[in-house]
Design an enzyme around this catalytic site. Structure first.
Site, PDB file in Angstrom:
ATOM      1  N   LYS A   1     -15.495  12.884 -26.869  1.00 18.00           N
ATOM      2  CA  LYS A   1     -15.962  11.636 -26.247  1.00 18.00           C
ATOM      3  C   LYS A   1     -15.310  11.464 -24.884  1.00 18.00           C
ATOM      4  O   LYS A   1     -15.971  11.178 -23.880  1.00 18.00           O
ATOM      5  CB  LYS A   1     -15.637  10.439 -27.153  1.00 18.00           C
ATOM      6  CG  LYS A   1     -16.531  10.357 -28.394  1.00 18.00           C
ATOM      7  CD  LYS A   1     -16.023   9.371 -29.428  1.00 18.00           C
ATOM      8  CE  LYS A   1     -16.865   9.498 -30.705  1.00 18.00           C
ATOM      9  NZ  LYS A   1     -16.327   8.813 -31.871  1.00 18.00           N
TER      10      LYS A   1
ATOM     11  N   ASP B   1     -20.118   0.598 -31.164  1.00 19.80           N
ATOM     12  CA  ASP B   1     -20.505   1.286 -32.403  1.00 19.80           C
ATOM     13  C   ASP B   1     -21.586   0.508 -33.163  1.00 19.80           C
ATOM     14  O   ASP B   1     -22.248   1.067 -34.042  1.00 19.80           O
ATOM     15  CB  ASP B   1     -19.295   1.383 -33.349  1.00 19.80           C
ATOM     16  CG  ASP B   1     -18.570   2.709 -33.263  1.00 19.80           C
ATOM     17  OD1 ASP B   1     -19.233   3.737 -33.053  1.00 19.80           O
ATOM     18  OD2 ASP B   1     -17.330   2.708 -33.432  1.00 19.80           O
TER      19      ASP B   1
ATOM     20  N   GLN C   1     -11.922   4.941 -34.254  1.00 17.95           N
ATOM     21  CA  GLN C   1     -12.484   6.106 -34.952  1.00 17.95           C
ATOM     22  C   GLN C   1     -12.308   5.942 -36.467  1.00 17.95           C
ATOM     23  O   GLN C   1     -11.216   5.641 -36.951  1.00 17.95           O
ATOM     24  CB  GLN C   1     -11.798   7.391 -34.454  1.00 17.95           C
ATOM     25  CG  GLN C   1     -12.366   8.670 -35.014  1.00 17.95           C
ATOM     26  CD  GLN C   1     -13.796   8.979 -34.534  1.00 17.95           C
ATOM     27  OE1 GLN C   1     -14.215   8.548 -33.464  1.00 17.95           O
ATOM     28  NE2 GLN C   1     -14.534   9.703 -35.337  1.00 17.95           N
TER      29      GLN C   1
END
Ligand code: GUN
Length: 292
Positions: A54, A121, A98
């Site tokens: 990322k 997200d 994460q």
């Protein structure tokens, strides 16, 4: 049957990045550089690979990102205070923790600590609610990436029977909601199979589109599917071998076994994987654009 069409996330993500370029330029001209903070707890090797990928992508696009590598035993209160500091910090338009988090951390509490306007997200209950009611703000990256691949290859879900396998909040559940929405990208009849489903094959054999997000290497074989089906393989399974790395990646779908039957298939690697990061970049750009 002719060989299946390979649905390349590599190709589609390349298109996404070139489409984002002018939007990023426009933001920068206005003094806004889309910024993302990624928080990783612990040293899970797969998670480390993902967060580094990322960061690399943000760097390649000239975007701002930072990764906080925190010890696995970081207390939940400390993590939530850190998230709150990023909620207040105008440099960051996106905050990503994460998953999975270590077992002493309540992932719901962590997700709820993220400001819904920076939740790139799309995991915050406010954003999940908006998605479920057909008015999404941030669409979770992997399901959004799957819809983008289908759009690129002009595969409509409308009127089809879509069978999603896996009910995670990251992929399966939002995917099943998106497929069933009354809009241009949804309008499918949707079945959500999971670990409590008695006979998954019974359902997948009726599917026009199978979306496999199970986490089991080569689980879907030719006898699970009907002729002409389209298969989206979300699996990224590490299988140990004697290579230098010590493992190789496999999907949830046994590609050799289904190849003769399917109309189209996403490869692993190079299918859904590259799309998840592309959609994270897109969501972060959308979040920055919301400031204008
Ligand atoms: N772990 C696996 N996929 C994801 C994702 O899309 N977002 C986050 N935050 N964690 C993940």
């Amino acid at each position: 049957m002719s060989p299946p069409l390979l649905l390349s996330g590599k190709t589609v993500s390349g298109q996404v990045y070139s489409d984002l370029e002018p939007r990023i330029k426009l933001l920068k001209r206005q003094g806004i550089n889309p910024g993302l903070v990624v928080i990783l707890l612990g040293d899970d090797p797969a998670s480390q690979v993902y967060v580094r990928a990322k960061a690399r992508r943000f760097q390649r696009l000239g975007l701002f990102s930072k990764t906080d590598f925190l010890p696995a035993d970081t207390p939940e209160t400390e993590l939530i205070e850190l998230i709150d500091s990023y909620n207040q910090d105008p440099l960051y338009h996106g905050i990503l923790v994460q998953m999975p988090v270590p077992p002493h951390i309540n992932s719901d509490a962590v997700i709820q600590a993220i400001s819904p306007s920076k939740d790139v997200d799309g995991f915050h209950p406010e954003n999940v609610g908006r998605l479920a009611s057909g008015n999404p703000r941030f669409i979770p990256c992997t399901p959004k990436g799957i819809l983008r691949i289908l759009k690129h290859y002009e595969i409509s879900l409308s009127g089809k029977h879509v069978v999603v396998i896996g009910r995670s909040n990251i992929v399966g559940r939002p995917m099943s909601i998106l497929a069933s929405l009354k809009n241009d990208t949804g309008n499918a009849t949707t079945t959500l199979c999971h670990s409590g489903t008695r006979d998954i094959r019974h359902f997948t054999r009726q599917a026009d589109v199978v979306i496999a997000a199970i986490g089991r290497s080569n689980y879907i074989t030719g006898d699970f599917i009907k002729d002409g089906a389209i298969i989206i393989d979300v699996g990224v399974n590490r299988v140990a071998d004697d290579s230098e790395k010590g493992y190789h990646l496999t999907g949830d779908v046994d590609a050799d076994s289904v190849r003769e039957k399917v109309r189209a298939l996403t490869p692993v690697p190079g299918g859904v994987g590259p799309m998840t990061i592309a959609m994270l970049v897109e969501n972060t750009v959308e979040s920055a654009e919301a400031l204008i």
